[in-house]
Design a protein around this motif. Sequence first.
Motif, short mmCIF file in Angstrom:
data_model
loop_
_atom_site.label_atom_id
_atom_site.label_comp_id
_atom_site.label_asym_id
_atom_site.label_seq_id
_atom_site.Cartn_x
_atom_site.Cartn_y
_atom_site.Cartn_z
N VAL A 1 47.72 29.35 44.89
CA VAL A 1 47.60 30.62 44.16
C VAL A 1 46.35 30.63 43.26
O VAL A 1 45.61 31.62 43.21
N ALA A 2 46.11 29.51 42.57
CA ALA A 2 44.96 29.46 41.65
C ALA A 2 43.66 29.66 42.43
O ALA A 2 42.72 30.31 41.95
N ASP A 3 43.60 29.12 43.66
CA ASP A 3 42.39 29.30 44.49
C ASP A 3 42.20 30.77 44.85
O ASP A 3 41.08 31.28 44.83
N GLU A 4 43.29 31.44 45.20
CA GLU A 4 43.19 32.87 45.57
C GLU A 4 42.79 33.71 44.36
O GLU A 4 42.00 34.65 44.48
N VAL A 5 43.33 33.36 43.19
CA VAL A 5 42.97 34.11 41.97
C VAL A 5 41.49 33.88 41.65
O VAL A 5 40.78 34.82 41.25
N ALA A 6 41.00 32.66 41.88
CA ALA A 6 39.58 32.38 41.64
C ALA A 6 38.71 33.20 42.60
O ALA A 6 37.68 33.76 42.19
N ARG B 1 52.39 39.64 37.84
CA ARG B 1 52.00 38.26 38.13
C ARG B 1 50.47 38.12 38.10
O ARG B 1 49.92 37.18 37.51
N LEU B 2 49.79 39.09 38.73
CA LEU B 2 48.33 39.04 38.77
C LEU B 2 47.72 39.25 37.39
O LEU B 2 46.75 38.59 37.01
N LEU C 1 44.47 37.54 33.07
CA LEU C 1 44.21 37.57 31.62
C LEU C 1 44.05 36.16 31.05
O LEU C 1 43.38 35.98 30.04
N ARG C 2 44.63 35.19 31.72
CA ARG C 2 44.45 33.79 31.28
C ARG C 2 43.02 33.32 31.50
O ARG C 2 42.62 32.30 30.96
N LEU C 3 42.29 34.02 32.39
CA LEU C 3 40.93 33.59 32.74
C LEU C 3 39.87 34.39 31.97
O LEU C 3 38.70 34.34 32.30
#
Length: 341
Positions: free
Chosen positions: A156-161, A189-190, A195-197
Amino acid sequence: MNRPAPLVVRRPEGLYCPQGDFFIDPWRPVDRAVITHGHADHARPGHGHALCSMRGLPVLRARLGEAQSFQGLGFGQRLRLQDVWVSLHPASHVLGASQVLIESALANGHGSERWLVSGDYRVQNDPSCDAFEPVKADVFISETTFGLPIYRWPNVADEVALLLDWWQICRDEGRAAVLYTYALGKAQRLLIALLRLAPLPGTLFVHPSVARMNEAYREAGIALPELPTPPAMLSPGAMVLAPMAVQGSGWMQRQRPALAEAMVSGWMLVRGHRRRHAGVRGFVISDHADWPGLLWAIDQTQASRVVLTHGQTSSMARYLRDQGRDVDTLETEFDAQAADV
Ligand SMILES: [Zn+2]
């Protein structure tokens, strides 16, 4: 040996527990319903009385309106309904989503079966929801939306990146971006992941249907900031989270051609779905279990019998039978793809 009487059967209105006289996610109005979660194919309006998780109550109220009578039940608490005990257990998926455990409440129920109905579930944990809880049962009625071996979710973290990179490129090209996502669950979820990034490439807007669900999440105790709804014309670098239904709207037409579009869904793993949405970039994040996730969840129940419902039941049934399991399939009227209407 004869099996004990089934605790869940199919009736025209939906899945029914005869010993407790209630339906689970019925597709027609009934007197007494247990609602697993707020997606439209599971939470339909017009029931006499609806039981759901305490966590999911604000979401279901927002979805079905104040006219629907609700009772909230804390995760893990047991409620007696006629001759059975009912308890709800986190299914992750979206906020408040529940697996429904049914056990006989009769003194002579000793030796009777425990039945678990999964609703929709996700086994990846996520800060927007309660973590999935493995529950032991004799009979497990499981969804199989993504029940094919090809469905294996990327990190998931890779897709968000990748999503953040795409947004940055849109901004650099002088375009605004629309991210198609389910208004309930996926959007929140998104938002939490993005927002964490922060700092983000531009201003984040949410469609009014997403804003309504954000409000329900806040009411249920999930920390989500209030975000603006989009203006008449988006500036370059802005991004909007919106349901797919906005795609053909006049508002969207006005934004083009300075607009980039992307979709976040498990379906985007499959080329056919990408082709159907030509020109729309795909990111693979799902709120359902993938093939390994389904198998893991089924194993965790230690169920001696598995009943597969909506989705790719036949491949999963064949696979489980080859493993020596007792498997049935059950036709239901849930449709995860049409749920976000
Ligand atoms: Zn769902």
